[in-house]
Design an enzyme around this catalytic site. Structure first.
Site, PDB file in Angstrom:
ATOM      1  N   ASP A  82      27.594   8.616 -84.716  1.00 44.35           N
ATOM      2  CA  ASP A  82      26.904   9.821 -84.254  1.00 44.35           C
ATOM      3  C   ASP A  82      25.436   9.754 -84.702  1.00 44.35           C
ATOM      4  OD1 ASP A  82      26.635  12.362 -83.169  1.00 44.35           O
ATOM      5  OD2 ASP A  82      27.463  13.389 -84.928  1.00 44.35           O
ATOM      6  N   GLU A 134      20.765  10.866 -75.717  1.00 39.34           N
ATOM      7  CA  GLU A 134      20.482  12.311 -75.717  1.00 39.34           C
ATOM      8  C   GLU A 134      19.131  12.558 -75.088  1.00 39.34           C
ATOM      9  OE1 GLU A 134      21.412  14.609 -79.196  1.00 39.34           O
ATOM     10  OE2 GLU A 134      19.829  16.075 -78.798  1.00 39.34           O
ATOM     11  N   GLY A 211      28.481  21.989 -81.754  1.00 34.52           N
ATOM     12  CA  GLY A 211      29.665  22.636 -81.190  1.00 34.52           C
ATOM     13  C   GLY A 211      30.142  23.861 -81.947  1.00 34.52           C
ATOM     14  N   ASN A 231      30.845  17.793 -80.079  1.00 39.10           N
ATOM     15  CA  ASN A 231      30.629  17.383 -81.466  1.00 39.10           C
ATOM     16  C   ASN A 231      30.751  18.600 -82.376  1.00 39.10           C
ATOM     17  OD1 ASN A 231      29.923  15.040 -80.170  1.00 39.10           O
ATOM     18  ND2 ASN A 231      28.166  14.647 -81.480  1.00 39.10           N
TER      19      ASN A 231
HETATM   20  P1  13P Z   1      27.811  21.449 -85.579  1.00 37.84           P
HETATM   21  O1  13P Z   1      27.615  21.045 -87.005  1.00 37.84           O
HETATM   22  O2  13P Z   1      26.934  22.594 -85.176  1.00 37.84           O
HETATM   23  O3  13P Z   1      29.255  21.683 -85.253  1.00 37.84           O
HETATM   24  O4  13P Z   1      27.300  20.222 -84.694  1.00 37.84           O
HETATM   25  C1  13P Z   1      27.873  18.965 -84.909  1.00 37.84           C
HETATM   26  C2  13P Z   1      27.131  17.907 -84.149  1.00 37.84           C
HETATM   27  O5  13P Z   1      26.509  18.160 -83.153  1.00 37.84           O
HETATM   28  C3  13P Z   1      27.222  16.532 -84.650  1.00 37.84           C
HETATM   29  O6  13P Z   1      26.529  15.633 -83.852  1.00 37.84           O
END
Ligand code: 13P
Length: 414
Positions: A82, A134, A211, A231
């Protein structure tokens, strides 16, 4: 061995209108929690490791555990890097076992984002690995209060998205349509019309970062418009934090590490399972296992004898080769060895593990391999046998017992 091709996994979700949770893990407790949630809900899952979290754990140490968890799982799993910031991290992640990677150059100007993403796609596709890019900018920091890191939200535009995907060849696109990484006050204002237009123009799986903290109807709105991977981290971290606080509050005397962290994996599992159900991934494991290619590595074997170099020279050549070849993208490890039996027909071996069959070609043509093979190896190793072997998938019976393809005997079932 339900480590599966992430592209197939997300294609299934995209075609069937649900989203797979990509949960960032920062410890064994998180890993165990996420895997338990996916097993309990019979859902496909993406275990995600964010470069921005590398300060919290040793990537080299956590990855073997992630890989072991994926391989013994009964549900389909993909392992994803990620927010990778550059080629070096992506190559490292692939070497350590990620079978999907994100290149995040979203804070750079458009042209630079395209250039860096294209470079990442060329490398990763040569390794058979899909890439998430992205476009637009999702501000904030995972695990922190969003308002501490406001940044400047930049929405993804349809025109730029079309150009970006065409120019870079990314497999999945993370879009900015109003979410923010981290803890928000209130609910974000999502631009669902924009998302619908992007989905219609691209037709590839879309990804939502940030998310945490949306309302159920908002998740449904996103998923109905092509969002296939969500995510999720902050809410898992908060659930873990609350569990630790409750342990501390409940103890009559100051507790040690084990007492304070008791139940953290279960707290993470409860939160992840709640979201998996909400996003429609529950009970999809069987369909995804049938639709997605199992992830199969390749052993590139060369057995050979050496002429024109003494023992010391041969060993030095092999050590140099291990360094040079081990750095080629898609190579997971290089075993160099000498025959145990004195009279063996072939005295030396290279066993080079490729993450995917695509590496057979990209490795052969890689300049570092060409130079080493032509100038150091082939001139002294005339009589050699060179064959690529692909791992056989685990048979169904052993799979049911939770074995991976390298286990000598089935892993104990719980
Ligand atoms: P959150 O921490 O807001 O759930 O987002 C996670 C994210 O986007 C990881 O790439």
């Amino acid at each position: 061995m339900p480590l599966v091709a992430m592209k197939d996994m997300l294609a299934h979700a995209h075609a069937h209108g649900y989203a797979v949770g990509a949960f960032d893990v920062v410890s064994l407790d998180f890993l165990e929690g996420v895997m338990a949630a996916a097993e309990e809900t019979r859902a496909p899952v993406i275990v995600s490791l964010a470069e921005s979290h590398f300060e919290h754990f040793d990537f080299e140490l956590l990855m073997p555990a992630v890989e072991a968890a994926a391989k013994r799982a009964r549900i389909p799993v993909a392992i994803h890097l990620d927010h990778g910031t550059g080629l070096e991290t992506l190559v490292r992640a692939i070497r350590l076992g990620c079978n999907g990677v994100m290149i995040d150059a979203s804070n750079a100007p458009f042209e630079e984002n395209v250039r860096r993403t294209r470079e990442a796609v060329e490398m990763a596709h040569g390794c058979g690995i899909p890439v998430e890019g992205e476009l637009g900018y999702v501000p904030g920091v995972e695990g922190a209060d969003a308002e501490l890191h406001p940044g400047e939200m930049r929405y993804t535009t349809v025109e730029e998205a079309k150009e970006y995907v065409a120019e870079t060849g990314v497999d999945f696109l993370a879009v900015s349509v109003g979410t923010v990484h981290g803890r928000m006050k209130g609910e974000p204002d999502l631009d669902l019309d924009r998302l619908a237009a992007i989905n219609e123009a691209l037709g590839i799986p879309l990804v939502i970062h940030g998310g945490t903290g949306l309302a159920q109807a908002q998740y449904e709105g996103l998923i109905a418009r092509g969002v296939t991977k969500i995510n999720y981290y902050t809410a898992l971290a908060d659930a873990a934090g609350r569990q630790i606080a409750a342990n501390e509050a409940g103890g009559a005397r100051p507790a040690g590490y084990a007492e304070r962290t008791r139940g953290v994996a279960e707290a993470v599992a409860r939160e992840a399972a709640r979201m998996i159900r909400l996003w429609g991934g529950a009970d999809r494991a069987g369909e995804v296992l049938a639709a997605a290619a199992p992830w199969r590595e390749v052993e590139h074997l060369i057995i050979y004898n050496v002429e024109g170099l003494d023992e010391e020279g041969t060993r030095a050549m092999m050590q140099r080769g291990r360094r040079v070849l081990g750095a080629i993208p898609g190579v997971r490890r290089v075993f160099i060895g000498e025959a145990v039996q004195e009279g063996a027909g072939y005295r030396y071996v290279w066993l080079v593990r490729f993450c995917h069959p695509a590496v057979i070609d990209s490795y052969r043509d890689h300049p570092a391999h060409v130079v080493f093979a032509d100038t150091e190896f082939r001139p002294v190793a005339g009589g050699r046998i060179s064959i690529d072997y692909m791992a056989l998938p685990v048979d169904a019976d052993r799979q049911a017992e939770g074995a991976d393809e390298t286990a000598a005997s089935p892993a104990p079932s719980e």
